[in-house]
Design a protein around this motif. Sequence first.
Motif, PDB file in Angstrom:
ATOM      1  N   SER A  69       0.635  -1.138   0.147  1.00 32.84           N
ATOM      2  CA  SER A  69       0.042  -0.151  -0.007  1.00 32.84           C
ATOM      3  C   SER A  69       0.916   1.256  -0.059  1.00 32.84           C
ATOM      4  CB  SER A  69      -0.814   0.027   1.194  1.00 32.84           C
ATOM      5  OG  SER A  69      -1.697  -1.078   1.164  1.00 32.84           O
ATOM      6  N   GLN A  70       2.028   1.160  -0.740  1.00 34.33           N
ATOM      7  CA  GLN A  70       2.893   2.285  -0.687  1.00 34.33           C
ATOM      8  C   GLN A  70       2.826   3.012  -2.036  1.00 34.33           C
ATOM      9  OE1 GLN A  70       4.385   3.347   2.054  1.00 34.33           O
ATOM     10  NE2 GLN A  70       3.353   1.592   3.125  1.00 34.33           N
ATOM     11  N   SER A  71       2.374   2.311  -3.167  1.00 30.80           N
ATOM     12  CA  SER A  71       2.409   2.738  -4.435  1.00 30.80           C
ATOM     13  C   SER A  71       1.282   3.289  -4.838  1.00 30.80           C
ATOM     14  CB  SER A  71       2.925   1.727  -5.460  1.00 30.80           C
ATOM     15  OG  SER A  71       3.014   2.361  -6.715  1.00 30.80           O
ATOM     16  N   PHE A  72       0.997   4.471  -5.296  1.00 23.21           N
ATOM     17  CA  PHE A  72      -0.323   4.809  -5.650  1.00 23.21           C
ATOM     18  C   PHE A  72      -0.659   5.480  -6.794  1.00 23.21           C
ATOM     19  CE2 PHE A  72       1.246   8.832  -4.836  1.00 23.21           C
ATOM     20  CZ  PHE A  72       2.049   8.738  -3.765  1.00 23.21           C
TER      21      PHE A  72
ATOM     22  N   THR B 232      -9.029  14.517   9.036  1.00 25.55           N
ATOM     23  CA  THR B 232      -8.553  14.442  10.333  1.00 25.55           C
ATOM     24  C   THR B 232      -7.958  13.247  10.631  1.00 25.55           C
ATOM     25  OG1 THR B 232     -10.546  14.058  11.011  1.00 25.55           O
ATOM     26  CG2 THR B 232     -10.074  16.184  10.971  1.00 25.55           C
ATOM     27  N   THR B 233      -8.266  12.088   9.827  1.00 24.31           N
ATOM     28  CA  THR B 233      -7.471  10.749  10.486  1.00 24.31           C
ATOM     29  C   THR B 233      -6.100  10.924   9.934  1.00 24.31           C
ATOM     30  OG1 THR B 233      -8.233   9.895   8.092  1.00 24.31           O
ATOM     31  CG2 THR B 233      -9.662   9.869  10.035  1.00 24.31           C
TER      32      THR B 233
ATOM     33  N   GLN C  16      -1.433   9.186   3.482  1.00 24.51           N
ATOM     34  CA  GLN C  16      -1.223   8.492   4.595  1.00 24.51           C
ATOM     35  C   GLN C  16      -0.257   7.702   4.183  1.00 24.51           C
ATOM     36  OE1 GLN C  16      -2.982   8.544   7.554  1.00 24.51           O
ATOM     37  NE2 GLN C  16      -1.126   7.650   8.182  1.00 24.51           N
ATOM     38  N   ALA C  17      -0.067   7.199   3.008  1.00 21.53           N
ATOM     39  CA  ALA C  17       1.180   6.505   2.498  1.00 21.53           C
ATOM     40  C   ALA C  17       2.274   7.096   2.278  1.00 21.53           C
ATOM     41  CB  ALA C  17       0.810   5.676   0.992  1.00 21.53           C
ATOM     42  N   PHE C  18       2.236   8.584   2.000  1.00 20.39           N
ATOM     43  CA  PHE C  18       3.312   9.607   2.143  1.00 20.39           C
ATOM     44  C   PHE C  18       3.781   9.766   3.406  1.00 20.39           C
ATOM     45  CE2 PHE C  18       5.097  13.739   1.854  1.00 20.39           C
ATOM     46  CZ  PHE C  18       6.126  13.767   1.099  1.00 20.39           C
ATOM     47  N   ILE C  19       2.805  10.176   4.248  1.00 20.85           N
ATOM     48  CA  ILE C  19       3.047  10.249   5.749  1.00 20.85           C
ATOM     49  C   ILE C  19       4.119   9.156   6.391  1.00 20.85           C
ATOM     50  CG2 ILE C  19       2.226  10.778   7.862  1.00 20.85           C
ATOM     51  CD1 ILE C  19       0.172  12.259   6.775  1.00 20.85           C
ATOM     52  N   SER C  20       3.676   8.082   6.055  1.00 19.23           N
ATOM     53  CA  SER C  20       4.200   6.902   6.577  1.00 19.23           C
ATOM     54  C   SER C  20       5.678   6.620   6.140  1.00 19.23           C
ATOM     55  CB  SER C  20       3.582   5.699   6.619  1.00 19.23           C
ATOM     56  OG  SER C  20       2.985   5.661   5.141  1.00 19.23           O
TER      57      SER C  20
ATOM     58  N   ILE D 230      -0.254  16.930  -2.479  1.00 20.28           N
ATOM     59  CA  ILE D 230      -1.368  15.627  -2.345  1.00 20.28           C
ATOM     60  C   ILE D 230      -2.584  16.066  -1.918  1.00 20.28           C
ATOM     61  CG2 ILE D 230      -1.506  13.491  -1.379  1.00 20.28           C
ATOM     62  CD1 ILE D 230       1.572  13.144  -1.302  1.00 20.28           C
ATOM     63  N   LEU D 231      -2.653  16.760  -0.734  1.00 21.51           N
ATOM     64  CA  LEU D 231      -3.987  17.302  -0.204  1.00 21.51           C
ATOM     65  C   LEU D 231      -4.810  17.984  -1.046  1.00 21.51           C
ATOM     66  CD1 LEU D 231      -2.961  17.741   3.561  1.00 21.51           C
ATOM     67  CD2 LEU D 231      -4.216  15.679   2.529  1.00 21.51           C
ATOM     68  N   ALA D 232      -4.075  18.874  -2.006  1.00 21.86           N
ATOM     69  CA  ALA D 232      -4.698  19.765  -2.671  1.00 21.86           C
ATOM     70  C   ALA D 232      -5.127  19.263  -3.953  1.00 21.86           C
ATOM     71  CB  ALA D 232      -3.801  21.211  -3.086  1.00 21.86           C
ATOM     72  N   SER D 233      -4.712  18.098  -4.367  1.00 18.04           N
ATOM     73  CA  SER D 233      -5.121  17.260  -5.460  1.00 18.04           C
ATOM     74  C   SER D 233      -6.508  16.882  -5.756  1.00 18.04           C
ATOM     75  CB  SER D 233      -4.320  15.991  -5.760  1.00 18.04           C
ATOM     76  OG  SER D 233      -4.647  15.103  -4.810  1.00 18.04           O
ATOM     77  N   GLN D 234      -7.447  16.941  -4.737  1.00 17.11           N
ATOM     78  CA  GLN D 234      -8.791  16.895  -4.756  1.00 17.11           C
ATOM     79  C   GLN D 234      -9.104  15.325  -5.564  1.00 17.11           C
ATOM     80  OE1 GLN D 234     -11.047  18.489  -3.664  1.00 17.11           O
ATOM     81  NE2 GLN D 234      -9.886  20.417  -2.877  1.00 17.11           N
ATOM     82  N   GLN D 235      -8.214  14.359  -5.405  1.00 20.06           N
ATOM     83  CA  GLN D 235      -8.390  13.085  -5.997  1.00 20.06           C
ATOM     84  C   GLN D 235      -9.331  12.328  -4.832  1.00 20.06           C
ATOM     85  OE1 GLN D 235      -7.726  11.974  -9.139  1.00 20.06           O
ATOM     86  NE2 GLN D 235      -6.881  14.249  -9.496  1.00 20.06           N
ATOM     87  N   PRO D 236     -10.259  11.339  -5.301  1.00 28.25           N
ATOM     88  CA  PRO D 236     -10.879  10.767  -4.516  1.00 28.25           C
ATOM     89  C   PRO D 236     -10.101   9.812  -3.604  1.00 28.25           C
ATOM     90  CG  PRO D 236     -11.565  10.402  -6.549  1.00 28.25           C
ATOM     91  CD  PRO D 236     -10.328  11.068  -6.665  1.00 28.25           C
ATOM     92  N   ASP D 237      -8.808   9.397  -3.867  1.00 25.30           N
ATOM     93  CA  ASP D 237      -8.079   8.434  -2.954  1.00 25.30           C
ATOM     94  C   ASP D 237      -6.842   9.315  -2.361  1.00 25.30           C
ATOM     95  OD1 ASP D 237      -6.765   9.098  -5.359  1.00 25.30           O
ATOM     96  OD2 ASP D 237      -5.939   6.724  -5.409  1.00 25.30           O
ATOM     97  N   ARG D 238      -7.174  10.730  -2.172  1.00 28.21           N
ATOM     98  CA  ARG D 238      -5.990  11.458  -1.890  1.00 28.21           C
ATOM     99  C   ARG D 238      -5.642  11.098  -0.260  1.00 28.21           C
ATOM    100  NH1 ARG D 238      -8.550  17.577  -0.568  1.00 28.21           N
ATOM    101  NH2 ARG D 238     -10.383  16.807   0.343  1.00 28.21           N
TER     102      ARG D 238
END
Length: 1752
Positions: free
Chosen positions: A1270-1273, A1396-1397, A1345-1349, A1332-1340
Motif C-alpha cells: 500500500s505504498q504505491s498509488f 483529520t484521520t 497516509q502512504a506519503f506520511i508513513s 497531495i491534499l490539494a489534488s482533490q483526488q478521491p483517494d488522496r
Amino acid sequence: MKEVIASAILNNKIPEAQTFFRINSHSAQRLEELIKIGLDLVFDSLKKNNVKKASELLKNMGFDVKDQLLKICFYTTDKNIRDFLVEILKEKNYFSEKEKRTIDFVHQVEKFYSEHLQENMQIQSFPRYWIKEQDFFKHKSVLDSFLKYDHKDKFNKQNHRISLNWAQWWNQLTQESIILPRINPEEYKSYSPEALWRYLTARHDWLSIISWIGEFQTHNSYSSLQQNKWPPLTVDVIDQSTCCNNNMRNKILDELARKEIFLISELEDFELFLLRLNRIGGVMQDTLPVQNYRSKEGWDFHSHFILYCLEHSLQYLLYIYLDCYKLSPPNCPFLEKEELYETHPWFEFLVQCREVSSNLTDPKLIFQASLANAQILIPSNQASVSSMLLEGHTLLALATTMYAPGGVSQVVQNEENENCLKKVDPQLLKMALTPYPKLKTALFPQYTAPSVLPPDITLYHLIQSLLPFDPSRLFGWQSSNTLAIGDVLSHLPHFSSPDLVNKYAVVERLNFAYYLYHGRPSFAFGTFLVQELTKSKTPKHLIQQVGNETYVLGLSSFHVPSIGAACVCFLELLGLDSLKLRVDMRVANIILSYRCTNEDAQYSFIRESLAEKLSKLAVGEKATIEELLVLLEEGIWSSIQQQEIKRLSSESSSQWALVVQFCRLHNMKLSTSYLRECAKADDWLQFIIHSQLHNYHPEEVKSLLQYFSPVLKDHLRLAFENLPSVSNSRMDSDQGCNKFPQELQKNKEEITDFFEILLRCSEEPNSWCWLLAEAVKQQAPILSVLASCLQDAGAIPCLCVWIITSVEDNIAAEAMGHIQDSIEGHTWDLEDLSVIWRTLLTRQKSKTLIRGFQLFFKDSPLLLMMEMYELCMFFKNYKEAEAKLLEFQKSLETLETAALKVHSVIPIPWLKEQVWFFLKLMLQQCRTQYELGKLLQLFVGIEHLFPDGPDVKKLCVLSQILKDTSIAINHIISTNYSLENFQHECRSILEKLETNGQFALARRVAELAELPVDNLVIEEITQEMQTLKHIDQWSLKQARIDFWKKCHENFKKNSISSKAASSFFSAQAHVSCEYPTEERHLLLTLAGHWLAQEDLVLVEELEELEKQIWLCRITQHTLRGNQEEIDPRCSQQISTSGELSFDSLASEFSFSKLAALNTSKYLELNGLPSKETCENRLDWKEQESLNFLIGRLLDDGYVHEASRVCRYFHFYNQDVALALHCRALASGEVDVDGLHPEIRAFLQSAELLEEEKEPRIPLRKVPSTSSLDSQSFVMLPPNDEVVTNLETLTSKCLHGKNYCRRVLCLYELSKELGCSYTDVATQDGEAVLQAILASQQPDRCRRAQAFISTQGLEPDKVAELVAEEVTRELLSPSEGAGHKQMVTPAEESQTFLQLTTLCPDRTLIGMKLLEKISSIPHGELSCTTELLILAHHCFTLTCHMEGIIRVLQAARLLTDNHLAPNEEYGLVVRLLTGIGRYNEMTYIFELLHKKHYFEVLMRKKLDPTGTLKTALLDYIKRCRPGDSEKHNMIALCFSMCREIGENHEAAAYIQLKLIESQPWEDRLKDGHQLKQLLLKALTLMLDAAESYTKDSCVRQALHCHRLTKLLTLQIHFLNTGQNIMLINLGRHRLMDCIMSLPRFYQASIVAEAYDFVPDWAEILYQQVILKGDFHYLEEFKQQKLLRTSIFEEISKKYKHHQPTDAAVKNLKKLFTYCEDIYLYYKLAYEHKFYDTVNMLLKDPQTGCCLKDMLAG
C-alpha cells in the motif's frame, strides 16, 4: 447540728429532722431555715471538692442539681470552688457557648491581674490618700461580708474576687476595657476601636492617639490591613467614645481637622465647623482642609461661607474672603444666584465691583455694577435706566448709560431688540432732563430736515457752557476733547500739583498726633522724624517726651482699638517699651466692661469718667492707681464668673497675671486678692504656683498663710522657712542670667578679654571676618559661632574656623596644610571645607563634624550622612542607617529642585562630590568583611551618588557570595574600580575558591564578573572524578554512566564552549585504556556531539571521530558474538534493572542525524566501494559484525551513515549498494549502463525471468512490492523501465527495503506531479503533502497516509497542513475558485473528518483549526462555523475538555457577535446540531425562540441521533415552563408519547386545581360547571393514559387509569345527587371519606387513586359489625383481601366497644367467613360463643381436627 441535718437530707429523713428540731425548739424546724443550712452544707462540701455529696444534698432537697451547681459556680466569689465546678460542669457539657466564653474571659482577667498582685499589695501598703484608721475599719466589715472573706486565709489569696455572674453582664466593650490595661500595645489591633479609643483617651495617651490618627488616613485609603498597627478608626468612634478632658478633645479634633476629618456634629453645625477651622488656622489659609465638605443642601464650603457672611451682614469679611480665594462667578456659580441678589442687594454690587476690577477694559461690567448700585438705592423695583429716571436719579441714569453698549446715542435711538435694562423711553428721558435744558437740547436737537443726522455729541460739548469745567482750558490730556486750545495742560492736574498748591492750597501742618488719632502709625513716625526729630538738639529727651504724649493719647482713646494699636506701634517704632500702655488700655477696657455691666449709668458717661481717671493715672496719682486696682480686681472676678471658668484654676490665674503686671508697672504692692482666695479654699498648689510665677515677696506670701486650714498652714510655714531673702534671690537670678559658656569662664582675665573682643568687634569694618581671625588666634570656637550671628556672615568660613579650633592640634595642622599664607587672615571657602571634611573623616572625627553642621548647617543633607556614618561604623545599627540614607536622598532631591529656583549656599555638585568621597571612605574603613557586606547592601540603590565609583550592586553580590568564606575582597577595588580591575579581582577569588573546592561559589563569582567557566567546570568535574576513584566508586559501571551523563548536563547547564567540552571527552577517551570499549564508545560519541555544535564544524574531525566510534562498535559487537544476530534487539537500551547502559546513553548523541555529515555526496555512487574494488582491512569476524551493524542502520533508515561507514572501511555491502543505486536510477544520475556490474547482473537476471512469463495485461497497475504494501498509488504504463528496475532492486534488498520503497514512492509521485525526482526528494515533505491534499483526488487520503508513513512527518506539521487544506476548501466556493458539486454541510463535514484521520493526534488538529479561525476573512461565517464543528469533533474523540470549552466559548462569541446580528439562523442551527452540546448551548434555543425561528429545529433528518428532541423538551421544561404549545408541538413532531402523556396529565391536574381553588360547597352550587371541569379532566386523563400506554410507560398509565376511575365515580355521585367529595382530598381526610362510602368498590377506587392503604379492619367493623352490611363483606372477599389477621383485629375492636345484640349476631356471622378453623374456634371461645364452639367440636368435618390441635 449540721451533721444531723446533713444525715437527714442524705437519708431522705427531712420530716424526722424537723420533728427533732421542733422538740428542741430550734429554728431549723422551719423548712426554709433547714434548706438554708443544707445549702451551706453543699457549699462546704464543694470547698472540700466533694461534688458527689453536694449533688446528693441538692437532689434530696428537691433542687435541680444542674441548675444549682451552675448557680453556685456563677455566683460564688471563692475561686477554688468556682474552678472546681467549672471543670466538673465542663466534663458534663453543661455550659453554653456564651458561658464558656465568659469563663475563659474571667480566667484571662485573673491571669493578667494576678501577675501584678504583689506590686499592688505594696502599693496598697502605702495608700495614696490619708484615710483615718477608724474610717477603714468602719467599712471593712461590710466589705468582708460582701466578699465572704475568711480571715484565716492568707493575705496573698485576696485575688478570689471575680464572680462569673458579674462577667455575664459585661458586654464586649466592658470586657475589652478590662483587658486593655494589661496587654502589650502590639496586640491593640485585635481589639475593637471603641474600647481602645475610650481607653487611650481616658488615660490621655497623646503619643498613641497621635500615632493612631496618623494611621487613620491609611485606613481611609484601603491599604493592606496587615501593615497597620491599629484597628480601623471611624469618625463615629471618635465622636461617641472620647473620654478625655475638653482640652485634649480639642487637640484631637484639631489634629483630625488638619487631615480634613471632622465630626458629623461639626459638619452639620456650620458655626461649630467654623470654630474648628479657626483653631487650625482660620478660614483663609493656603491649604484649607475642606475639599470634601458638603452641606445638607449640597453646597461646598465656599458657597456655605458666602451664605453665612450674607446672613450675618459681614460685608468686609466677605470681600476679603473672595479676594483671598479669587472667587468669581466663573469658578463659583453660587455668586450668580438671583435669589441672593434679591435678598441682599449689596451682595450683587459687591460681586459686580469685583468683576470690574478683574477686567478694567470692559465697560459692560461697569454698567452692570452701576445697575447693582442702583438696586440698593431703589430696592422696590428692578434696577434699570428707566427706573432710575422714574425715581429721580437722572444724573445716575445718564452716568450709567455712558457705559452701556452703544452709549447715550443707542439709548436715545430706542431700538426694539435692545435690553430692557438700558432701554429708555425718549419721552421719559426728555421729561427727566427738564431741569437740565442744555443737556436736553444737546441730546434732543430740533432739526428741520428729517434726513439730516445729528452730529456726534461728546461730553465736552455738554459741559462747554459750565465755567468751572471749560473744555477749552481743561481736559487737554484727553484725546477725545476736540474743543481744547493748544496751550492747555497736557497732563491731568491733581491736588498735589505744585502750581495748584502754591496758588490755591490752604496749608495746615499735621503733626504725629493727627495721624495717630486716625490710626496711621507709620505716617505718624515719618512725620515725627521729618518735622521734629531731625531738628531737635536733644533727641533722647524729645523721644521720651513724645512717648509720654503718645501714652496719654492712647489712654484717652482706650476704647478705640485703632488708636490704641497705632499708639503701641508708634512707641515701638520710637524704640520705647509699649508694655505699660498695652497693660493700662487692657485694664481700662476690663473696668469699662465691668462697670457697664453692673451700673445703670450711660455708656458715654462711664467712659468719660474712666478716661478722666486714666489721665490722672498718666501723671502717677497714687489714689487713682489704688482705685483703679480695686476696680480691676472686681472686673477680673466678674470676667471669670461670666466666662464660667473655675474660680481657682490655671485659666483664672493667667487672667490675674494682668493685675500683677499693673501693680509692677505702677510700682504698687502686688495684689494678694487671688492668693487670699486660694488660701481660703485650701488650694495650696495654685497658691504656690501663682506666688512663684509672679515672684511675690516671701513676707507677703507668709502673711497670707493664716487663711489656710491649720494642717496646711503648718506644712506651708515649714516649707517657707528656708526661703532666701529678696536681695539674695534677685542676685542669684541676675547671675544666672549673665552666665557665659563654660569654655569662656576659665578666669577673670579671659572674661575681660572676651568682652574686649566683642566690644572691639563692633568697631571693625568687616566685623565677622575679624571675629573669625580672633577665633583662630584665641582658639575659641565660640567666637566663630558668634561671628555667624553677625550680618552678612558666611556660614562656610564660620564652620571651617569652628572645626579648626575644635579639633586637636595635629589634626588641625593636617587640615590646614594646604594653606600657604597666614591662617588668621585666610579667606575660607568650599575648597578649605572640602579638605577639612576629608581630613576629619579620614581620622574618624565624625562627631566634631556633626556638631559643626548642627550649629551652622542644621538642614544640610551632609548631617544625615554623618549620622548614618556613626550608626554604621560605631553602633552597627544598619536598619536605622538605612532610614537615614533614605532621608538623605529625599533631602538631596528637595535641594536639587530648590536649586533650580534659588541659589544655595552649598552647591549641589560640591555636595555630591563630598558624598562620593564619604561613601568610598566608608568602604575603605570597614574592618571586617561583614561590615563591608552590610555597607554594600546599604548602598545598593544610590549608585547615582557614585559617578565614577564602583559598581555597588556587583560588589554587594560578590560580598554576599563570599560571606561564609575566609576570602576577603581587596579594598583597593573600591578606590580604583574598573571592569578590568573587578574581573582581575574575581579571577583571584576564583583561584582561591577552586583551591578550596568551593565550585558553586566560584561559578557564581564567574557569572557575576562575566568570566568564562570552562576551566572551572572541567576542574570541578575532574575533582569529582578523583573523589569517585578515591572512595572506590569508580569501579562501578553504573557510577561511571551517571558520572558521564552528569558531565554532559553540567557542560550544557553552564554553557561552556563546545571545543572545551569536546576536548575533555576526547582526552578522557584517549588518555587511558582502562575504560571498556562500550565506555570509550560513549566518550567518543559525546566528544563528537559537542564538536558538531561548533559554529565552523570541521567535517574531517567529525569523520575521524565517527570512524573511531565505529571501530569501538565493531569491537564491541565482535566480543559479544553473534548474539545480536539471533535477537536484533538484544542490546536493550535500558538494562533489566531499569538502569541506563553505555550504549543507551550513547544512542542519545548518535551521529546518525548530524546535518553536517548527512550531505548528498554520501548518497552518490562515486566513492562507494564495489564488489571488485573493496579492501578487506578487517578480519572475517569484524566484517561480519560490520555487515550486521550496517544492516541495522539500513533498517532504521540511516542510509547516509551506512554509506559513510562503507567508505571509512572500504567495505562492500550489497544492501547499501542496492539502496544507493535505487536513488541514482530514480534521480537519473546514471542509467543502467552506468551501474556497478553486480547491480546490472541483478537487473539482467530479472529481465530473463520476466520474459519467460506471458504478457497478458496491456495496461497494469505496477505489481511491485510497494503496491502490495500500500505504498504505491500511481497508475503507470507497463513500459516504464525505471519503475521496473526499482522494483527489481527493491526485491533484492534484504536490509533498507523501506528506503527503496520510499524512493519508488517519490519517483511515482514525481511522475504524477510532472517534475523530476530530485525536485520532489529535495523538496520539503510538507510541501509535497500539501500538493497531495490539494489534488482533490478521491483517494488522496490514502496517498497522503502512504506519503506520511514513508516520510515520517511530524504530527504537528501534518495537523497544520490538514487545517490549512480544510480552511482552503471551505473558503474556495466563496472565493470563486471553481464550483463544487452541491453537497450538504454534513456530507462535506464527513469529507473533512477523513482528512483529520491523517494525524494520529486529533487534539493537535483541533487546536490548529481553532487557530485558523482568526485568519478567516470577515464575513465568512459558514467557514468559521464548519471549523468550529470540525474542531469540536476532534476534541470529542480525544476527550480534550480544554479544547471543548474553547470551542463552546468561540461558538458563543460567533453567535452573539456575528450570526445573530446578520440573521444567519441557518448557520446558527448548523452550529448547534453540528456541535451537539445542547445543554451548554441553550442560548441558541433562546435566540431562535426570540426571533421566531424555533420551528426550524423540528425539521426532519436534523436529529438522527435523537438527542436534539430531548434537549428541546428539557429546555422547554426549564426555561419555558408555561409554553405548553411549544412543548406539545415538539412532542408531536418527534412522536414522544410519554411527553404527550405528561402534558395531558398536567392539564388534567390543572382542572382539578381549578376545582380546588373554591370551597366544595360553592362549587356544588354551580353543578353544571363542576361537571364540565370534571369531564374535561377525565378526557385529558384518558388521553394521558393512552399516550403512556403507547410508550410502554406502564406505571404512569396505571396511575392515570386509577384517577380516571376516581373522576368517573365523582361524576356518577354528582349525577345521582350525592355531594360526597372524592377529588383533591388530603391524606388526613381519606379515611373518613372511605368510611362514608356505601360500597366496597367505591372505597377501593378512592384508596387506589390516592395510593392509600386504609385500615380495612376498622372499615369492616363499621360496615359489617355495626351496620350489618354483609354485601360489603362479600365484595371485599371477592378481592381476596379477607385475611385471618383482619378477623383478629375486628375481634380486638369489638372488645373495646359496648356490644349490642345486633353486633353480637353480626360478629358470629362474620366468624363463619373465617376459613382458619382454629382461629374460628379461638375467637368464638374468647367471645364466649359457646354454641358456636360446641357446633365446631361436634361437626364431623372440624371436630377431629380441633380436638387434635387442642390436645397438642
